[in-house]
Design a protein around this motif. Structure first.
Motif, mmCIF file in Angstrom:
data_model
loop_
_atom_site.group_PDB
_atom_site.id
_atom_site.type_symbol
_atom_site.label_atom_id
_atom_site.label_comp_id
_atom_site.label_asym_id
_atom_site.label_seq_id
_atom_site.Cartn_x
_atom_site.Cartn_y
_atom_site.Cartn_z
ATOM 1 N N UNK A 1 0.835 -1.200 0.000
ATOM 2 C CA UNK A 1 0.000 0.000 0.000
ATOM 3 C C UNK A 1 0.872 1.253 0.000
ATOM 4 N N UNK A 2 1.917 1.249 0.827
ATOM 5 C CA UNK A 2 2.826 2.402 0.873
ATOM 6 C C UNK A 2 3.508 2.603 -0.473
ATOM 7 N N UNK A 3 3.872 1.493 -1.125
ATOM 8 C CA UNK A 3 4.586 1.588 -2.398
ATOM 9 C C UNK A 3 3.672 2.022 -3.538
ATOM 10 N N UNK A 4 2.456 1.486 -3.589
ATOM 11 C CA UNK A 4 1.560 1.801 -4.707
ATOM 12 C C UNK A 4 1.085 3.247 -4.642
ATOM 13 N N UNK A 5 1.021 3.804 -3.427
ATOM 14 C CA UNK A 5 0.605 5.205 -3.275
ATOM 15 C C UNK A 5 1.798 6.143 -3.064
ATOM 16 N N UNK A 6 3.028 5.580 -3.050
ATOM 17 C CA UNK A 6 4.237 6.364 -2.775
ATOM 18 C C UNK A 6 4.011 7.255 -1.550
ATOM 19 N N UNK A 7 3.899 6.622 -0.403
ATOM 20 C CA UNK A 7 3.467 7.309 0.815
ATOM 21 C C UNK A 7 4.328 8.526 1.161
ATOM 22 N N UNK A 8 5.635 8.394 1.080
ATOM 23 C CA UNK A 8 6.499 9.528 1.453
ATOM 24 C C UNK A 8 6.273 10.720 0.532
ATOM 25 N N UNK A 9 6.155 10.442 -0.781
ATOM 26 C CA UNK A 9 5.882 11.520 -1.729
ATOM 27 C C UNK A 9 4.515 12.130 -1.459
ATOM 28 N N UNK A 10 3.522 11.276 -1.208
ATOM 29 C CA UNK A 10 2.169 11.767 -0.968
ATOM 30 C C UNK A 10 2.117 12.661 0.265
ATOM 31 N N UNK A 11 2.845 12.271 1.312
ATOM 32 C CA UNK A 11 2.863 13.076 2.536
ATOM 33 C C UNK A 11 3.528 14.423 2.287
ATOM 34 N N UNK A 12 4.592 14.445 1.464
ATOM 35 C CA UNK A 12 5.253 15.718 1.155
ATOM 36 C C UNK A 12 4.328 16.632 0.360
ATOM 37 N N UNK A 13 3.506 16.038 -0.500
ATOM 38 C CA UNK A 13 2.532 16.832 -1.269
ATOM 39 C C UNK A 13 1.459 17.395 -0.347
ATOM 40 N N UNK A 14 0.992 16.577 0.581
ATOM 41 C CA UNK A 14 0.008 17.039 1.555
ATOM 42 C C UNK A 14 0.588 18.182 2.383
ATOM 43 N N UNK A 15 1.859 18.066 2.761
ATOM 44 C CA UNK A 15 2.534 19.122 3.513
ATOM 45 C C UNK A 15 2.485 20.441 2.737
ATOM 46 N N UNK A 16 2.764 20.388 1.427
ATOM 47 C CA UNK A 16 2.720 21.598 0.590
ATOM 48 C C UNK A 16 1.324 22.194 0.562
ATOM 49 N N UNK A 17 0.313 21.347 0.429
ATOM 50 C CA UNK A 17 -1.064 21.827 0.363
ATOM 51 C C UNK A 17 -1.478 22.502 1.670
ATOM 52 N N UNK A 18 -1.121 21.881 2.778
ATOM 53 C CA UNK A 18 -1.472 22.449 4.078
ATOM 54 C C UNK A 18 -0.741 23.780 4.301
ATOM 55 N N UNK A 19 0.517 23.853 3.846
ATOM 56 C CA UNK A 19 1.264 25.109 3.954
ATOM 57 C C UNK A 19 0.561 26.212 3.164
ATOM 58 N N UNK A 20 0.094 25.878 1.964
ATOM 59 C CA UNK A 20 -0.645 26.852 1.152
ATOM 60 C C UNK A 20 -1.928 27.295 1.827
ATOM 61 N N UNK A 21 -2.597 26.366 2.502
ATOM 62 C CA UNK A 21 -3.827 26.706 3.227
ATOM 63 C C UNK A 21 -3.529 27.661 4.381
ATOM 64 N N UNK A 22 -2.510 27.351 5.160
ATOM 65 C CA UNK A 22 -2.151 28.218 6.287
ATOM 66 C C UNK A 22 -1.817 29.638 5.815
ATOM 67 N N UNK A 23 -1.198 29.742 4.640
ATOM 68 C CA UNK A 23 -0.845 31.061 4.113
ATOM 69 C C UNK A 23 -2.080 31.904 3.785
ATOM 70 N N UNK A 24 -3.160 31.233 3.383
ATOM 71 C CA UNK A 24 -4.335 31.960 2.898
ATOM 72 C C UNK A 24 -5.402 32.173 3.961
ATOM 73 N N UNK A 25 -5.525 31.235 4.890
ATOM 74 C CA UNK A 25 -6.653 31.256 5.825
ATOM 75 C C UNK A 25 -6.526 32.376 6.855
ATOM 76 N N UNK A 26 -7.625 33.118 7.057
ATOM 77 C CA UNK A 26 -7.659 34.130 8.111
ATOM 78 C C UNK A 26 -7.754 33.455 9.469
ATOM 79 N N UNK A 27 -8.580 32.421 9.534
ATOM 80 C CA UNK A 27 -8.672 31.575 10.731
ATOM 81 C C UNK A 27 -8.569 30.125 10.270
ATOM 82 N N UNK A 28 -7.888 29.310 11.038
ATOM 83 C CA UNK A 28 -7.655 27.926 10.645
ATOM 84 C C UNK A 28 -8.889 27.075 10.950
ATOM 85 N N UNK A 29 -9.452 26.484 9.912
ATOM 86 C CA UNK A 29 -10.545 25.525 10.064
ATOM 87 C C UNK A 29 -9.920 24.134 9.987
#
Length: 297
Positions: free
Chosen positions: A17-45
């Motif tokens: 499962x980790x290999x087919x979804x490339x877990x480490x890469x996927x987590x790094x992508x999620x990290x980028x998305x969350x960082x982008x959210x924190x930059x934009x959000x006035x209040x964190x939901x």
């Protein structure tokens, strides 16, 4: 069945499962998305953060599963990828496809719940990665250019998730990660050149580990650093970087540029690997600096 057999089967299923979804890469992508959210959000939901994380993981995991189905024969030829679940025969094509389809549906549904634009960009990312980037990898070095588009979406996706709008701010985040991918992936293509060659992948801009490729790596590194500093000049709307943080980002960029120049001088696999590691350090710390800078202002 013995306890040892159950444990082994469970471990194998988790590993695959980790290999087919490339877990480490996927987590790094999620990290980028969350960082982008924190930059934009006035209040964190935190519900949106959770949905963005889960939806983002589903989308990246789906892209990787589709990719491994399409490239299973080529993966089997390369040392780096021959042990992947589908390429090794441990997982059937139908199982991998089922995972990819289910992840696509769940990912799009989760992101749609946040807002339609977030789901749209997530869908574009899967489409470009699977149907454009993947087949082009064996045909032209321009595949890296095409792949840079879906690869640059996650950072801006978080901003869109927070605002349901695409403007200059997420566009700037997109451009930072877009240009960053060239030195990053060309560095990987350099030190894995022989292995990629076994699979017929054309990853380097000149097709060779030569001065032409090394020069382009230096130039795109410079562009990456310059674009990363643009928010410090107050021309990117609500996305802003303070002078002190700009100095920190500039210093990180010089560190990455140092290894790009060293690769131009040495043109060896060892230096290329160090450039790759420095590029990962750069983009990770840059995203942290941007977020910390926002909350300290």
């Amino acid at each position: 069945m013995s306890d040892v057999a159950v444990h082994t089967n469970t471990y194998s299923a988790w590993y695959d499962f980790k290999e087919i979804t490339k877990m480490r890469l996927s987590i790094s992508v999620v990290f980028s998305s969350v960082a982008g959210y924190f930059l934009a959000a006035d209040t964190i939901d935190w519900l949106v953060v959770a949905l963005l994380s889960v939806g983002g993981y589903f989308m990246v995991g789906a892209s990787n599963a589709y990719n491994q189905v399409l490239e299973r024969d080529l993966d089997a030829l390369m040392d780096r990828t021959k042990n992947r679940p589908v390429a090794s025969g441990r997982m059937s094509v139908s199982t991998a496809l089922a995972i990819a389809i289910v992840f696509t549906i769940l990912g799009l549904g989760t992101l749609w719940y946040i807002n339609p634009q977030t789901a749209m960009f997530g869908g574009i990312s899967i489409f470009m990665y699977v149907l454009l980037y993947t087949p082009l990898k064996t045909k032209t070095p321009l595949s890296v250019f095409v792949g840079a588009f879906p690869g640059a979406i996650p950072y801006m996706l978080g901003w869109v998730a927070a605002t349901n709008d695409f403007g200059i701010e997420p566009g700037t985040l997109f451009m930072i990660q877009f240009f960053w991918q060239f030195p990053h992936f060309w560095a990987i293509g350099w030190f894995l050149f022989d292995d990629y060659k076994k699979g017929g992948f054309a990853m380097l801009p000149t097709g060779k580990r030569d001065k032409g490729t090394a020069l382009q790596i230096v130039l795109y590194t410079v562009w990456t650093v310059l674009i990363s500093l643009v928010p410090a000049f107050g021309v990117t709307g609500d996305l802003f970087l303070s002078p002190i943080s700009a100095i920190v980002v500039g210093a990180l960029g010089l560190f990455m540029l140092y290894w790009a120049i060293k690769l131009y001088q040495n043109r060896d696999a060892k230096t290329a690997k160090r450039l790759m590691l420095s590029s990962v350090t750069y983009i990770t710390l840059l995203q942290i600096v941007f977020v910390v800078d926002k909350f300290l202002r």
